[in-house]
Design a protein around this motif. Structure first.
Motif, mmCIF file in Angstrom:
data_model
loop_
_atom_site.group_PDB
_atom_site.id
_atom_site.type_symbol
_atom_site.label_atom_id
_atom_site.label_comp_id
_atom_site.label_asym_id
_atom_site.label_seq_id
_atom_site.Cartn_x
_atom_site.Cartn_y
_atom_site.Cartn_z
ATOM 1 N N TRP A 149 0.963 -0.940 0.010
ATOM 2 C CA TRP A 149 0.258 -0.105 0.132
ATOM 3 C C TRP A 149 1.048 1.614 -0.260
ATOM 4 C CZ3 TRP A 149 -4.316 -0.287 -2.130
ATOM 5 C CH2 TRP A 149 -5.855 -1.180 -1.451
ATOM 6 N N ILE A 150 1.822 1.329 0.972
ATOM 7 C CA ILE A 150 2.568 2.364 0.831
ATOM 8 C C ILE A 150 3.559 2.393 -0.859
ATOM 9 C CG2 ILE A 150 4.945 3.524 2.068
ATOM 10 C CD1 ILE A 150 4.303 1.662 4.745
ATOM 11 N N THR A 151 4.243 1.281 -1.644
ATOM 12 C CA THR A 151 4.035 2.124 -2.916
ATOM 13 C C THR A 151 3.336 2.285 -3.672
ATOM 14 O OG1 THR A 151 5.869 -0.262 -2.478
ATOM 15 C CG2 THR A 151 5.242 0.736 -4.621
ATOM 16 N N TYR A 152 2.056 1.960 -3.859
ATOM 17 C CA TYR A 152 0.978 2.657 -4.449
ATOM 18 C C TYR A 152 1.074 3.762 -4.143
ATOM 19 C CZ TYR A 152 -3.621 2.882 -5.765
ATOM 20 O OH TYR A 152 -4.408 3.285 -6.647
ATOM 21 N N LEU A 153 0.714 4.169 -3.203
ATOM 22 C CA LEU A 153 0.157 5.799 -2.999
ATOM 23 C C LEU A 153 1.784 6.525 -3.161
ATOM 24 C CD1 LEU A 153 -1.229 5.546 0.826
ATOM 25 C CD2 LEU A 153 -2.300 5.582 -0.855
ATOM 26 N N TRP A 154 3.376 6.031 -3.163
ATOM 27 C CA TRP A 154 3.596 7.167 -3.741
ATOM 28 C C TRP A 154 3.766 6.884 -5.295
ATOM 29 C CZ3 TRP A 154 6.825 10.643 -1.949
ATOM 30 C CH2 TRP A 154 6.777 10.491 -0.415
ATOM 31 N N ILE A 155 3.378 5.609 -5.875
ATOM 32 C CA ILE A 155 3.190 5.450 -7.330
ATOM 33 C C ILE A 155 2.176 6.707 -7.837
ATOM 34 C CG2 ILE A 155 2.710 4.254 -9.588
ATOM 35 C CD1 ILE A 155 4.289 1.789 -7.824
ATOM 36 N N ASP A 156 0.794 6.463 -6.849
ATOM 37 C CA ASP A 156 0.239 7.516 -7.122
ATOM 38 C C ASP A 156 0.553 8.662 -6.730
ATOM 39 O OD1 ASP A 156 -3.475 7.171 -7.425
ATOM 40 O OD2 ASP A 156 -2.957 8.817 -5.388
ATOM 41 N N ILE A 157 0.805 9.047 -5.626
ATOM 42 C CA ILE A 157 1.097 10.364 -6.246
ATOM 43 C C ILE A 157 2.213 11.486 -7.205
ATOM 44 C CG2 ILE A 157 3.312 10.525 -4.482
ATOM 45 C CD1 ILE A 157 -0.309 13.495 -4.155
ATOM 46 N N VAL A 158 3.064 10.623 -7.381
ATOM 47 C CA VAL A 158 3.785 10.252 -8.320
ATOM 48 C C VAL A 158 3.916 10.933 -10.169
ATOM 49 C CG1 VAL A 158 6.137 9.714 -9.569
ATOM 50 C CG2 VAL A 158 6.063 9.574 -6.771
ATOM 51 N N PHE A 159 2.492 10.225 -10.592
ATOM 52 C CA PHE A 159 2.305 9.932 -11.017
ATOM 53 C C PHE A 159 0.380 11.348 -11.164
ATOM 54 C CE2 PHE A 159 4.130 6.425 -12.012
ATOM 55 C CZ PHE A 159 3.942 6.125 -13.732
ATOM 56 N N LEU A 160 0.306 11.278 -9.877
ATOM 57 C CA LEU A 160 -0.709 13.019 -9.879
ATOM 58 C C LEU A 160 -0.461 13.766 -9.861
ATOM 59 C CD1 LEU A 160 -3.597 12.435 -10.093
ATOM 60 C CD2 LEU A 160 -3.975 11.694 -7.349
ATOM 61 N N THR A 161 0.801 14.085 -9.124
ATOM 62 C CA THR A 161 1.398 15.443 -9.273
ATOM 63 C C THR A 161 3.094 15.659 -9.398
ATOM 64 O OG1 THR A 161 2.367 14.529 -6.940
ATOM 65 C CG2 THR A 161 0.346 15.744 -6.981
ATOM 66 N N PHE A 162 3.667 15.033 -9.550
ATOM 67 C CA PHE A 162 5.412 15.043 -9.627
ATOM 68 C C PHE A 162 5.744 15.517 -11.488
ATOM 69 C CE2 PHE A 162 6.322 13.754 -5.717
ATOM 70 C CZ PHE A 162 7.163 14.827 -4.758
ATOM 71 N N ILE A 163 4.645 14.124 -11.599
ATOM 72 C CA ILE A 163 4.915 13.746 -13.075
ATOM 73 C C ILE A 163 4.134 15.130 -13.767
ATOM 74 C CG2 ILE A 163 4.874 12.490 -15.181
ATOM 75 C CD1 ILE A 163 5.898 10.146 -13.643
ATOM 76 N N PRO A 164 3.094 15.088 -13.251
ATOM 77 C CA PRO A 164 2.678 16.564 -14.349
ATOM 78 C C PRO A 164 2.921 17.997 -13.767
ATOM 79 C CG PRO A 164 0.651 14.806 -13.214
ATOM 80 C CD PRO A 164 2.096 14.370 -12.781
ATOM 81 N N PHE A 165 3.544 18.171 -12.934
ATOM 82 C CA PHE A 165 4.280 19.057 -12.297
ATOM 83 C C PHE A 165 4.916 19.636 -13.981
ATOM 84 C CE2 PHE A 165 3.115 19.773 -7.946
ATOM 85 C CZ PHE A 165 2.117 20.643 -7.995
ATOM 86 N N LEU A 166 6.134 18.343 -13.697
ATOM 87 C CA LEU A 166 7.341 18.039 -14.876
ATOM 88 C C LEU A 166 6.831 18.702 -16.188
ATOM 89 C CD1 LEU A 166 9.474 16.016 -13.473
ATOM 90 C CD2 LEU A 166 9.547 18.667 -12.786
ATOM 91 N N LEU A 167 5.789 17.771 -16.590
ATOM 92 C CA LEU A 167 5.542 17.924 -18.123
ATOM 93 C C LEU A 167 4.618 19.642 -18.369
ATOM 94 C CD1 LEU A 167 3.832 14.253 -17.836
ATOM 95 C CD2 LEU A 167 6.130 15.164 -19.007
ATOM 96 N N VAL A 168 3.917 19.279 -17.259
ATOM 97 C CA VAL A 168 3.660 21.163 -17.310
ATOM 98 C C VAL A 168 4.740 22.207 -17.627
ATOM 99 C CG1 VAL A 168 1.934 22.660 -16.662
ATOM 100 C CG2 VAL A 168 1.241 20.473 -16.666
#
Length: 294
Positions: A149-168
């Motif tokens: 679950w911890i891994t899932y949450l980190w993957i989720d937050i990376v794909f929901l915030t960090f990567i979109p931030f960088l791409l935008v």
């Protein structure tokens, strides 16, 4: 809903690809408002202890909330990339900026968002059992302890915030760089500051900067709360609203919901023909009423 109605008419002077993107974004934003604001936030105030509080239904609502939010975020990213391709990549534009390609991209985003958020349904467990009926949803303790679950949450937050931030930021930065370069060349060739094309390009730069800043600032609070929850013993969805972390979480969710709406408003309301259609839509009932009176 008004935005969707106007865009579907196809009279805003936008290309078909942009209209399809904006319509999809508006649908995702509308879903965020329905599932998160109305069915999650407001029902507890105005309709407590209703069927929406059954564990199965509120668990499904969690899934729909995060799916619609993720779709809204990634559709914004896809549209930002589409604008970059349209402005900066002349060779790729004819292949990418087609109605068929845009529909494939939108369908892919929806499909991946649904698959990625299926575990959300299993994050919660019943809080109360009455007459063999399970009520309410609370976050499982295992969410904070089990590595899966911890891994899932980190993957989720990376794909929901960090990567979109960088791409935008990357797409808008490259687009602004291209606009400034071509504007400098155009200005040197024309030798004049009075150029309507240059003014339009300046407005485009302001619009892109506004979108980037809006997206990042409105998502920053919920990102800070998530990081705090991972490195401390803070729990999600706290009911003690005097707790600073609970206030931070609620403020983050409020700004996240706002982010799901503002990008679409910025994109669409910046179009002059859309504003004209919007005025006509609001004037129509008054015009009809005056005709009836005559």
């Amino acid at each position: 809903m008004v935005t969707i109605m106007i865009l579907l008419q196809g009279k805003c002077g936008l290309s078909k690809c942009i209209s399809v993107y904006l319509t999809a974004m508006a649908v995702a934003d509308l879903m965020c408002l329905v599932f998160d604001v109305i069915l999650f936030e407001l029902h507890g105030i105005y309709y407590p202890d209703s069927f929406l509080d059954y564990t199965a239904i509120c668990g499904m609502n969690f899934f729909l909330i995060f799916t619609s939010v993720e779709c809204s975020v990634w559709l914004t990213v896809a549209f930002t990339f589409g604008r970059y391709v349209t402005i900066s990549c002349q060779n790729l534009r004819t292949q990418y900026c087609t109605e068929k390609t845009v529909k494939v991209v939108i369908a892919t985003i929806w499909g991946l968002s649904i698959l990625e958020n299926i575990p959300r349904y299993f994050v919660s467990e019943p809080q109360l059992i009455t007459d063999n009926i399970v009520w309410f949803c609370i976050v499982k303790v295992s969410l904070y302890t089990e590595p899966v679950w911890i891994t899932y949450l980190w993957i989720d937050i990376v794909f929901l915030t960090f990567i979109p931030f960088l791409l935008v930021l990357l797409c808008n930065g490259l687009t602004i760089k291209h606009i400034l370069l071509t504007s400098r060349i155009r200005k040197a060739l024309r030798g004049s500051d009075n150029d309507s094309e240059l003014e339009n390009r300046k407005k485009s730069i302001v619009l892109l900067l506004l979108i980037s800043a809006n997206f990042i600032l409105l998502w920053m609070v919920i990102l800070i709360h998530f990081i705090c929850a991972q490195i401390t013993e803070v729990e999600f969805l706290q009911t003690n609203h005097s707790n600073p972390f609970a206030i931070l979480e609620q403020a983050g969710h409020m700004l996240q919901d706002l982010s799901s709406c503002t990008n679409n408003i910025i994109y669409v309301a910046s179009q002059a023909k859309f504003r004209e259609d919007l005025k006509m839509l609001f004037k129509y009932p008054l015009t009809l009423f005056l005709k009836v009176r005559k």
